[in-house]
Structures are given as structure tokens and as C-alpha cells.
Design a protein around this motif. Structure first.
Motif, short mmCIF file in Angstrom:
data_model
loop_
_atom_site.label_atom_id
_atom_site.label_comp_id
_atom_site.label_asym_id
_atom_site.label_seq_id
_atom_site.Cartn_x
_atom_site.Cartn_y
_atom_site.Cartn_z
N ALA A 55 0.84 -1.21 0.00
CA ALA A 55 0.00 0.00 0.00
C ALA A 55 0.87 1.26 0.00
N HIS A 56 1.93 1.24 0.78
CA HIS A 56 2.82 2.40 0.83
C HIS A 56 3.50 2.62 -0.51
N ARG A 57 3.85 1.54 -1.17
CA ARG A 57 4.51 1.64 -2.48
C ARG A 57 3.59 2.33 -3.49
N VAL A 58 2.30 2.03 -3.41
CA VAL A 58 1.34 2.64 -4.33
C VAL A 58 1.02 4.07 -3.93
N LEU A 59 0.78 4.30 -2.63
CA LEU A 59 0.27 5.59 -2.17
C LEU A 59 1.34 6.56 -1.69
N ASP A 60 2.51 6.05 -1.34
CA ASP A 60 3.60 6.87 -0.81
C ASP A 60 3.15 7.71 0.38
N ASP A 61 2.40 7.08 1.29
CA ASP A 61 1.84 7.77 2.44
C ASP A 61 1.64 6.75 3.56
N ASP A 62 2.33 6.93 4.69
CA ASP A 62 2.24 5.99 5.80
C ASP A 62 0.83 5.89 6.37
N GLU A 63 0.18 7.01 6.57
CA GLU A 63 -1.17 6.99 7.15
C GLU A 63 -2.15 6.28 6.22
N ALA A 64 -2.06 6.55 4.94
CA ALA A 64 -2.94 5.89 3.97
C ALA A 64 -2.63 4.39 3.93
N ALA A 65 -1.36 4.02 4.00
CA ALA A 65 -0.99 2.60 4.02
C ALA A 65 -1.51 1.93 5.28
N ASP A 66 -1.49 2.62 6.40
CA ASP A 66 -2.06 2.08 7.64
C ASP A 66 -3.56 1.82 7.47
N ARG A 67 -4.27 2.77 6.85
CA ARG A 67 -5.71 2.61 6.63
C ARG A 67 -5.99 1.42 5.72
N ILE A 68 -5.22 1.30 4.66
CA ILE A 68 -5.41 0.18 3.73
C ILE A 68 -5.15 -1.13 4.46
N THR A 69 -4.12 -1.17 5.29
CA THR A 69 -3.81 -2.39 6.04
C THR A 69 -5.00 -2.78 6.91
N ARG A 70 -5.54 -1.82 7.64
CA ARG A 70 -6.72 -2.12 8.47
C ARG A 70 -7.90 -2.58 7.61
N GLU A 71 -8.13 -1.90 6.50
CA GLU A 71 -9.26 -2.23 5.65
C GLU A 71 -9.16 -3.63 5.06
N VAL A 72 -7.96 -4.04 4.67
CA VAL A 72 -7.77 -5.38 4.10
C VAL A 72 -8.12 -6.44 5.14
N PHE A 73 -7.65 -6.26 6.36
CA PHE A 73 -7.90 -7.27 7.38
C PHE A 73 -9.35 -7.23 7.89
N VAL A 74 -9.95 -6.06 7.94
CA VAL A 74 -11.36 -5.97 8.30
C VAL A 74 -12.20 -6.66 7.23
N SER A 75 -11.87 -6.43 5.97
CA SER A 75 -12.58 -7.06 4.86
C SER A 75 -12.49 -8.58 4.95
N LEU A 76 -11.31 -9.09 5.23
CA LEU A 76 -11.11 -10.54 5.36
C LEU A 76 -11.90 -11.08 6.55
N TRP A 77 -11.92 -10.34 7.64
CA TRP A 77 -12.66 -10.76 8.84
C TRP A 77 -14.17 -10.81 8.55
N GLU A 78 -14.65 -9.78 7.88
CA GLU A 78 -16.09 -9.70 7.61
C GLU A 78 -16.55 -10.64 6.51
N ASN A 79 -15.66 -11.00 5.62
CA ASN A 79 -16.03 -11.85 4.49
C ASN A 79 -14.93 -12.87 4.19
N PRO A 80 -14.73 -13.85 5.07
CA PRO A 80 -13.63 -14.81 4.86
C PRO A 80 -13.80 -15.68 3.62
N HIS A 81 -15.03 -15.80 3.13
CA HIS A 81 -15.25 -16.64 1.95
C HIS A 81 -14.91 -15.92 0.65
N ALA A 82 -14.52 -14.66 0.73
CA ALA A 82 -14.05 -13.95 -0.47
C ALA A 82 -12.77 -14.59 -0.99
N TYR A 83 -11.99 -15.16 -0.08
CA TYR A 83 -10.77 -15.87 -0.46
C TYR A 83 -11.15 -17.29 -0.89
N ASP A 84 -10.69 -17.70 -2.06
CA ASP A 84 -10.94 -19.04 -2.58
C ASP A 84 -9.60 -19.79 -2.67
#
Length: 193
Positions: A40-69
């Protein structure tokens, strides 16, 4: 667990998430958060934005574990793909907002910026996912400026083996641009994203 295959571990982890085991999410976070943040940091070049993306990815996985096949590839690849997809989406949103506010830039410039960030993130992912022998050969040859003979000597392998490792490593890296143009799914993960 030391003898468990990665795919079996991935399936078991998905099942644990589906049962709502918070410890499974913690294990995944411990294992993959630095990967998600760096992509995320490589794409956005922003630590705070990368932190938000990190949280969002794991929240998404938690809320929808069957999205992963698991049939489509490893959980690591899926998580990396989600990180890249969400980061690119955020970059597009941010750039579109900046364009609307300032009137500077164009759609073509935005897409070039997104493509460049995607290629860089894919290259980082590929290098960190490479087997150690390939990564070591590339490091010696390209970052420490050794030729293939010096690389072979430093690694304690034949010159042919050093050339083979360098060639394979470069072939893997060349997929970064191609995959970014194709939609960006990490290697080993299907086009289902």
C-alpha cells in the motif's frame, strides 16, 4: 504445523475465520500486515494511507472470509492482491479529488501514475516472494553491481547456475509490468478478483 502444506494452512485459516476465531485474524495480521503495508505504501507513498489500507484489508477478510478461494491460490497472494486493489482504488480517488479541486492533470496522467505505482508494487511483491537463491543472486548482480562470475563466486555456485538464477529472477520481474497491464492479480492467484 511445521509439516503442514501452505495450501492446507490457508484452508484451515479460512475455516477458522469463518467460525469467527479472532486468534486466526491475529495470526494472519502478524504474518501479512507488513506485506500489506509495504504494498500500500509503495502505491500511495503515504504511511497513514498505508495504515488505513492495512486495516481495511484485514477488516474485509474478517467480515467476508469466503471472499478468499483456496482453489485460486495462496492466501498470501490473495491478501497482496486485495492490498494492491484497495491501494490503487484509493490512489484513483485521491487523484480524482485533487484534479477536481485544482483542475490540473488529466485522466491519462492519472492512469500513468496508477500504472507506475502498480508496477512498482508488483515488482516489490515479486522480489519478496522469490526463493532466497534467486533474490540473493539479483541482489548481488543489480544492487551490489557484481557480474555473473562474481555473483557465482559470492554464492558458491557455478557460473551457469548464477546465470540461470539471474535469468529466472529477471523473468519473474518482467511479469510485473505485464500483470499490471492485465489487471494486477499476484502470481499464483486466479483472475477472480
Amino acid at each position: 504445523m511445521a509439516t503442514e502444506t501452505p495450501l492446507r494452512w490457508d484452508r484451515r485459516m479460512q475455516q477458522r475465520l469463518a467460525r469467527g476465531e479472532a486468534a486466526a485474524l491475529g495470526e494472519l495480521y502478524d504474518r501479512f500486515a507488513s506485506l500489506v503495508h509495504s504494498l500500500a505504501h509503495r502505491v500511495l507513498d503515504d504511511d497513514e494511507a498505508a495504515d488505513r489500507i492495512t486495516r481495511e484489508v484485514f477488516v474485509s477478510l474478517w467480515e467476508n472470509p469466503h471472499a478468499y478461494d483456496p482453489r485460486q491460490g495462496s492466501m498470501r497472494s490473495w491478501i497482496a492482491g486485495e492490498a494492491q486493489r484497495q491501494a490503487v482504488h484509493r490512489l484513483r480517488q485521491d487523484e480524482a479529488t485533487a484534479y477536481a479541486e485544482t483542475g490540473r492533470g488529466s485522466a491519462e496522467e492519472l492512469e500513468q501514475k496508477v500504472l507506475k505505482a502498480s508496477v512498482a508494487a508488483r515488482a516489490d511483491y515479486i522480489v519478496t516472494s522469490m526463493p532466497t537463491p534467486l533474490r540473493a543472486a539479483l541482489d548481488l548482480a543489480y544492487f551490489q553491481r557484481r557480474d555473473y562470475r562474481q555473483t557465482a563466486a559470492d554464492l558458491g555456485v557455478t557460473e551457469d547456475e548464477a546465470r540461470r538464477r539471474l535469468r529466472l529472477g529477471l523473468q519473474l520481474l518482467s511479469t510485473a509490468h505485464t500483470r499490471a497491464l492485465d489487471g494486477g492479480a499476484p502470481p499464483g492467484y486466479g483472475r477472480a478478483l
